[in-house]
Design an enzyme around this catalytic site. Structure first.
Site, PDB file in Angstrom:
ATOM      1  N   CYS A  80      -4.090   5.954   0.210  1.00 48.38           N
ATOM      2  CA  CYS A  80      -3.571   4.696  -0.330  1.00 48.38           C
ATOM      3  C   CYS A  80      -3.287   4.767  -1.834  1.00 48.38           C
ATOM      4  O   CYS A  80      -2.915   3.760  -2.434  1.00 48.38           O
ATOM      5  CB  CYS A  80      -4.558   3.566  -0.056  1.00 48.38           C
ATOM      6  N   CYS A 139       0.863  -1.175   0.000  1.00 49.63           N
ATOM      7  CA  CYS A 139       0.000   0.000   0.000  1.00 49.63           C
ATOM      8  C   CYS A 139       0.904   1.230   0.000  1.00 49.63           C
ATOM      9  O   CYS A 139       2.117   1.118   0.209  1.00 49.63           O
ATOM     10  CB  CYS A 139      -0.915  -0.002   1.227  1.00 49.63           C
ATOM     11  N   SER A 181      -6.587  -3.732  14.735  1.00 51.89           N
ATOM     12  CA  SER A 181      -6.071  -3.040  15.913  1.00 51.89           C
ATOM     13  C   SER A 181      -7.163  -2.648  16.902  1.00 51.89           C
ATOM     14  O   SER A 181      -6.989  -2.789  18.118  1.00 51.89           O
ATOM     15  CB  SER A 181      -5.300  -1.798  15.479  1.00 51.89           C
ATOM     16  N   LYS A 198     -11.444  -7.786   6.138  1.00 51.27           N
ATOM     17  CA  LYS A 198     -10.911  -6.891   7.158  1.00 51.27           C
ATOM     18  C   LYS A 198     -11.941  -5.810   7.441  1.00 51.27           C
ATOM     19  O   LYS A 198     -12.423  -5.182   6.508  1.00 51.27           O
ATOM     20  CB  LYS A 198      -9.609  -6.260   6.668  1.00 51.27           C
ATOM     21  N   ARG A 206     -11.352   7.510   3.643  1.00 50.72           N
ATOM     22  CA  ARG A 206     -11.059   6.480   2.635  1.00 50.72           C
ATOM     23  C   ARG A 206     -12.326   5.799   2.127  1.00 50.72           C
ATOM     24  O   ARG A 206     -12.279   4.697   1.585  1.00 50.72           O
ATOM     25  CB  ARG A 206     -10.085   5.460   3.227  1.00 50.72           C
ATOM     26  N   GLU A 230     -16.440  -8.063  -4.900  1.00 42.37           N
ATOM     27  CA  GLU A 230     -15.028  -7.704  -4.757  1.00 42.37           C
ATOM     28  C   GLU A 230     -14.145  -8.956  -4.739  1.00 42.37           C
ATOM     29  O   GLU A 230     -13.104  -9.009  -5.393  1.00 42.37           O
ATOM     30  CB  GLU A 230     -14.819  -6.916  -3.461  1.00 42.37           C
ATOM     31  N   CYS A 243      -0.127   4.204   1.797  1.00 41.01           N
ATOM     32  CA  CYS A 243      -0.555   5.170   2.821  1.00 41.01           C
ATOM     33  C   CYS A 243       0.552   5.533   3.802  1.00 41.01           C
ATOM     34  O   CYS A 243       0.642   6.683   4.237  1.00 41.01           O
ATOM     35  CB  CYS A 243      -1.799   4.668   3.548  1.00 41.01           C
ATOM     36  N   ARG A 277      -3.783   3.300  12.638  1.00 43.26           N
ATOM     37  CA  ARG A 277      -3.332   4.528  11.979  1.00 43.26           C
ATOM     38  C   ARG A 277      -2.347   5.283  12.852  1.00 43.26           C
ATOM     39  O   ARG A 277      -1.432   5.936  12.350  1.00 43.26           O
ATOM     40  CB  ARG A 277      -4.540   5.384  11.610  1.00 43.26           C
ATOM     41  N   LYS A 298     -12.279  -5.087   2.224  1.00 44.26           N
ATOM     42  CA  LYS A 298     -11.729  -4.222   3.263  1.00 44.26           C
ATOM     43  C   LYS A 298     -12.702  -3.070   3.479  1.00 44.26           C
ATOM     44  O   LYS A 298     -12.923  -2.251   2.589  1.00 44.26           O
ATOM     45  CB  LYS A 298     -10.358  -3.688   2.863  1.00 44.26           C
TER      46      LYS A 298
END
Length: 322
Positions: free
Chosen positions: A131, A121, A275, A249, A218, A234, A123, A206, A196
């Site tokens: 991203c 990625c 996270s 995710k 995003r 997707e 980001c 982040r 995602k």
């Protein structure tokens, strides 16, 4: 066959019986541990991540040593995130052959037997924190693809077993597959962040990866949490483009999506126990509201939903339980 002939409690009467009849099992092979490697850190300078108790940003040397220690405890796979010294508008340090992830991959492949996976990625490498390439406040899809493909190839050149595009640009799996194959890396596996979601559960990450966007959000490229059918579309598109493993995710708030993708496509399926899910449980345990059994139960639910692989900051905790 009804009560009293059928008594379900017969199969729960002691630990030995419960163990041999258990339907879902977690093993060391199920887990992938995400690690943050920060380029500017010197050896011995480990940074604790305040929003993720027990997690750290590592120097290159310390990341390798930490990975070795976890491998000795049974860890099989690792997912690397890089925090570079320099950022620019196009994330060029993401595909620098001497970048922090590339160096970490080479060291880990030389010094461990871990399966080494890399996040692909931009980001963490862009000044704006998005991203993809940005122009006039718009995240450009097609212009981003070459940069992602270059990043994946640089990781493969360093020795990565698996590249994991997490950007959610349309067509990125195809661009990466083509570039890998053209450069002789047709055996490099693509683990696609297929579904995602634009989730509130990413906030601690982040902070950990210093990757919050400097403007906007995003939501134009990550998925709407309300959508399930879209996740199947997707995933199907990523498979058609050459993905080998599909990922969902976050995990805990999207167990239905994990189950749907696994049942629909019957391919290796991963889930990212992100996270916010980690920090939420840790906070509950630290406050005394929960016991550590909640960790195992939450991980078990992800496996039961259909995940073959679980990317989780709880991997070290699980290894201690094993």
């Amino acid at each position: 066959m009804e009560f009293p002939i059928t008594r379900m409690r017969r199969m729960r009467k002691n630990p030995q019986i419960r163990n041999i009849l258990r339907e879902t099992r977690l093993t060391q092979e199920n887990f992938i541990y995400p690690m943050f490697v920060k380029e500017e850190l010197k050896a011995g300078k480990i940074e604790a991540i305040s929003t993720m108790p027990g997690q750290n940003r590592y120097s290159l040397e310390d990341a390798v040593n930490a990975a070795k220690t976890l491998e000795e405890k049974g860890l099989k796979s690792i997912l690397l995130f890089g925090l570079p010294d320099k950022k620019d508008d196009i994330g060029s340090s993401a595909y620098d052959s001497r970048g922090i992830v590339q160096q970490a991959v080479t060291r880990l492949k030389d010094e461990t037997d871990l399966v080494v996976m890399t996040d692909v990625c931009l980001c963490q490498y862009t000044q704006h924190g998005h991203c993809g390439i940005v122009e006039n406040g718009e995240i450009l899809n097609d212009e981003t693809l070459e940069h992602l493909a270059l990043t994946a190839v640089s990781h493969a050149e360093a020795g990565a077993d698996v590249v994991a595009p997490s950007d959610m640009m349309d067509g990125r799996v195809e661009a990466i597959r083509e570039m890998l194959d053209l450069n002789g890396f047709d055996d490099t596996i693509i683990l696609s962040y297929a579904a995602k979601y634009a989730s509130a559960f990413y906030a601690p990450f982040r902070d950990a990866a210093c990757s919050a966007p400097s403007f906007g959000d995003r939501k134009t490229y990550q998925m709407d949490p309300a959508n399930a059918v879209e996740a199947l579309r997707e995933a199907e598109l990523d498979l058609m483009e050459g993905a080998d493993i599909l990922m969902v995710k976050p995990a805990l708030a999207y167990l239905d999506i994990i189950k749907a993708i696994k049942e629909e496509f019957k391919v290796p399926t991963a889930a990212y126990n992100v996270s916010g899910e980690y920090s939420m449980l840790k906070a509950g345990i630290d406050a005394g509201y929960l016991t550590e059994d909640a960790i195992f139960e939450s991980l078990l639910s992800i496996k039961r939903a259909g995940a073959d692989l679980i990317i989780s900051h709880f991997a070290p905790d699980f290894l201690e339980m094993f």
